[in-house]
Design an enzyme around this catalytic site. Structure first.
Site, PDB file in Angstrom:
ATOM      1  N   GLU A 143     -17.325  17.762 -36.869  1.00  0.00           N
ATOM      2  CA  GLU A 143     -18.439  17.268 -37.078  1.00  0.00           C
ATOM      3  C   GLU A 143     -19.588  18.311 -37.389  1.00  0.00           C
ATOM      4  O   GLU A 143     -20.717  18.468 -36.915  1.00  0.00           O
ATOM      5  CB  GLU A 143     -19.262  16.561 -35.840  1.00  0.00           C
ATOM      6  CG  GLU A 143     -18.257  15.182 -35.760  1.00  0.00           C
ATOM      7  CD  GLU A 143     -18.985  14.073 -34.534  1.00  0.00           C
ATOM      8  OE1 GLU A 143     -20.066  14.495 -34.122  1.00  0.00           O
ATOM      9  OE2 GLU A 143     -18.526  13.093 -34.632  1.00  0.00           O
ATOM     10  N   GLU A 294     -11.844   9.366 -34.380  1.00  0.00           N
ATOM     11  CA  GLU A 294     -12.368   9.248 -32.962  1.00  0.00           C
ATOM     12  C   GLU A 294     -13.326   7.988 -33.043  1.00  0.00           C
ATOM     13  O   GLU A 294     -13.830   7.720 -34.033  1.00  0.00           O
ATOM     14  CB  GLU A 294     -13.747  10.230 -32.513  1.00  0.00           C
ATOM     15  CG  GLU A 294     -13.159  11.648 -32.114  1.00  0.00           C
ATOM     16  CD  GLU A 294     -14.383  12.584 -31.745  1.00  0.00           C
ATOM     17  OE1 GLU A 294     -15.407  12.079 -31.428  1.00  0.00           O
ATOM     18  OE2 GLU A 294     -13.873  13.656 -31.597  1.00  0.00           O
TER      19      GLU A 294
END
Length: 540
Positions: A143, A294
């Site tokens: 991220e 995820e």
């Protein structure tokens, strides 16, 4: 979860979604992608393994645990040699990670990237390796656009350098990508109108997609319907986020395609598909598949701020997710093209900072006892050490605290229950509250009575559960212990075993070796999503 970037909200978009809705009248981990590690093969469900956990299973114990649970795909957040060596005997394939704090070195020097591959990959995937199939993919950073935006200029060069180093070592079959937060996608509903953040689209995402297409690597994304629902102010029904059936009048409908969305997860995936298509990224490898690196649901959180973080909801989401992937329906826009997913996460990371829920995303506690039991019938052996035949006695959540205290006093007194473990300094003293202590005392009595009828009554304040209440170093009497707990003379005691990786910050902290100020600074950065989000994005 990386930084689990949260997008903003836009009232008009929420109202539009509401009106559209009204107008529309464990587990075959190995068998259940449009994207696997390399973007091909049958879809599967894997798990992520973070290590910010107290009393964590040692790397030497992990393989047996994974085999017992039939887990064959894992995602790691670094490339710790001890972890990889342990996984070598587990039969699992692993996505290995490059921590964000290593990006600058790898992106600035192809020689450094080659050295990283030689040190971290070749021993486990090279021609002379005894485990050539261990490493499924490399996830570069996590991220980065939100967690460490200053590293964005070196992210793609790092990916390219690592891919070139793998190719030079005849390992081009190992794809290299980077997990992105869903917040890079704006206006995700209706999915047909989604697009990538314009500040990133041409400068970063388009070149990234072109590279991924040319190297047959997947686009990695972290998707959390939990946050989408939490940020929708009630517009997204809870059942829609949990894959539960809705009446047709409440289903989400894309007004441009007239496609019905029965769950938030599929809507998020189709938003990504549209955003990718709109950039018209092409390459020699064809369309870029999506790999969900995820997704998950917390089992516990602050009762006021996080009311939907419950065991029942976590069980429902993860169980239904597994069934969804196993059934291979794909999405409304791409039926049959089912993406593979990694559930966040295997263990509760109780050392993570932030809201209460941050420490409660795991399927298991660090000692290997389940946080809750998934309900996936015919799952090919998931939860092979089936605990459904085990029951525990705990204090009821809605019982009067004074009545709970009185019942605990009886159990530890006239009931002759061994309550040593809840004394100060012992393994079950924390959390130091009446219900937690009473639950241990109740279960001690219940188990000592052979779980006889009435032995969990306690004047109405006890309740039987199939969920193991063990946590951290506190192992309840009814729990089947794995490896880091011993029993002596019937008393429940824990051994202070030391992890094989004790002293390694890579093993303990998923985010790398940072400590003190740097760790806190990066956590604060992870909360800053203003650079890539606008107020129109409530699906993140």
């Amino acid at each position: 979860m990386g930084s689990r970037s949260r997008g903003g909200r836009h009232l008009l978009l929420l109202l539009l979604l509401h009106l559209l809705s009204l107008h529309s009248s464990l587990l075959p981990w190995a068998a259940v992608s449009a994207a696997g590690g390399g973007g091909s093969g049958d879809p599967y469900v894997g798990v992520t393994i973070g290590t910010a956990v107290t009393n964590l299973l040692s790397p030497s114990d992990l393989p047996e645990f994974l085999r017992a649970q039939r887990i064959t795909h894992v995602r790691l957040y670094d490339a710790d040699p001890r972890m990889l060596s342990a996984l070598a005997s587990s039969g699992a394939r692993a996505i290995v990670g490059v921590p964000n704090d290593e990006l600058l070195a790898l992106g600035s020097s192809p020689a450094t990237a080659s050295a990283w591959v030689a040190r971290r990959v070749l021993p486990y995937a090279g021609a002379n390796s005894s485990t050539p199939g261990l490493i499924a993919a490399i996830a570069v950073g996590d991220e980065v656009p939100t967690a460490l935006p200053s590293a964005l200029p070196v992210l793609l060069p790092a990916i390219q350098s690592l891919a070139a180093a793998l190719a030079a070592a005849n390992l081009s079959s190992i794809p290299v990508s980077t997990p992105l937060p869903f917040s890079v996608v704006l206006d995700p509903f209706p999915p047909s109108q989604a697009f990538f953040n314009q500040s990133l689209a041409k400068s970063f995402i388009l070149p990234l997609l072109s590279h991924l297409a040319n190297t047959s690597a997947p686009l990695m994304l972290n998707l959390y319907p939990y946050y989408s629902m939490m940020q929708s102010n009630g517009v997204i029904p809870l059942d829609n986020a949990l894959f539960k059936p809705l009446p047709p009048s409440l289903e989400m409908v894309d007004p441009n395609t007239l496609l019905h969305y029965t769950n938030v997860f599929d809507a998020m995936l189709d938003a990504v598909h549209v955003a990718v298509k709109n950039l018209n990224a092409t390459g020699g490898g064809g369309p870029v598949p999506v790999l969900v690196t995820e997704t998950g649901w917390p089992s516990y959180g602050d009762r006021r701020a996080e009311p939907y973080a419950t065991r029942d909801n976590a069980d429902a989401y993860n169980s239904n997710l597994i069934k969804h992937v196993n059934d291979k329906p794909g999405t409304p826009m791409r039926p049959g093209a089912q993406a593979s997913v990694y559930i966040y996460e295997l263990f509760n990371e109780d050392l993570r900072p932030g809201p209460v829920s941050e420490a409660n995303w795991g399927l298991f506690h660090g000692n290997g006892t389940p946080v809750y039991l998934l309900h996936v019938s015919g799952a090919g052996g998931f939860l092979a050490n089936d605990t459904t035949d085990r029951t525990f006695c705990i204090a009821s959540d809605d019982a009067d605290e004074k009545a709970v205290q009185a019942a605990m006093d009886w159990a530890c007194g006239p009931g002759r229950t061994d309550c040593t473990a809840i004394q100060p300094g012992q393994g079950c003293y924390e959390p130091n509250d009446v219900r937690s202590h009473a639950s241990f005392a109740f279960d001690s009595y219940y188990q000592s009575q052979g779980k006889a009828a009435g032995s969990c009554y306690f004047q109405g304040v006890g309740m039987v559960t199939t969920t193991d209440p063990s946590h951290d170093s506190c192992i309840f009497p009814g729990s089947k212990l794995l490896s880091n707990v011993t029993k002596s003379d019937g008393a429940n005691t824990t051994t202070a075993q030391t992890s094989d990786a004790e002293g390694s910050a890579i093993w303990r902290l998923r985010t790398g070796r940072e400590t003190g100020f740097l760790f806190i600074l990066r956590w604060l950065l992870s909360l800053s999503v203003v650079l890539i989000t606008t107020n129109s994005n409530f699906w993140t």
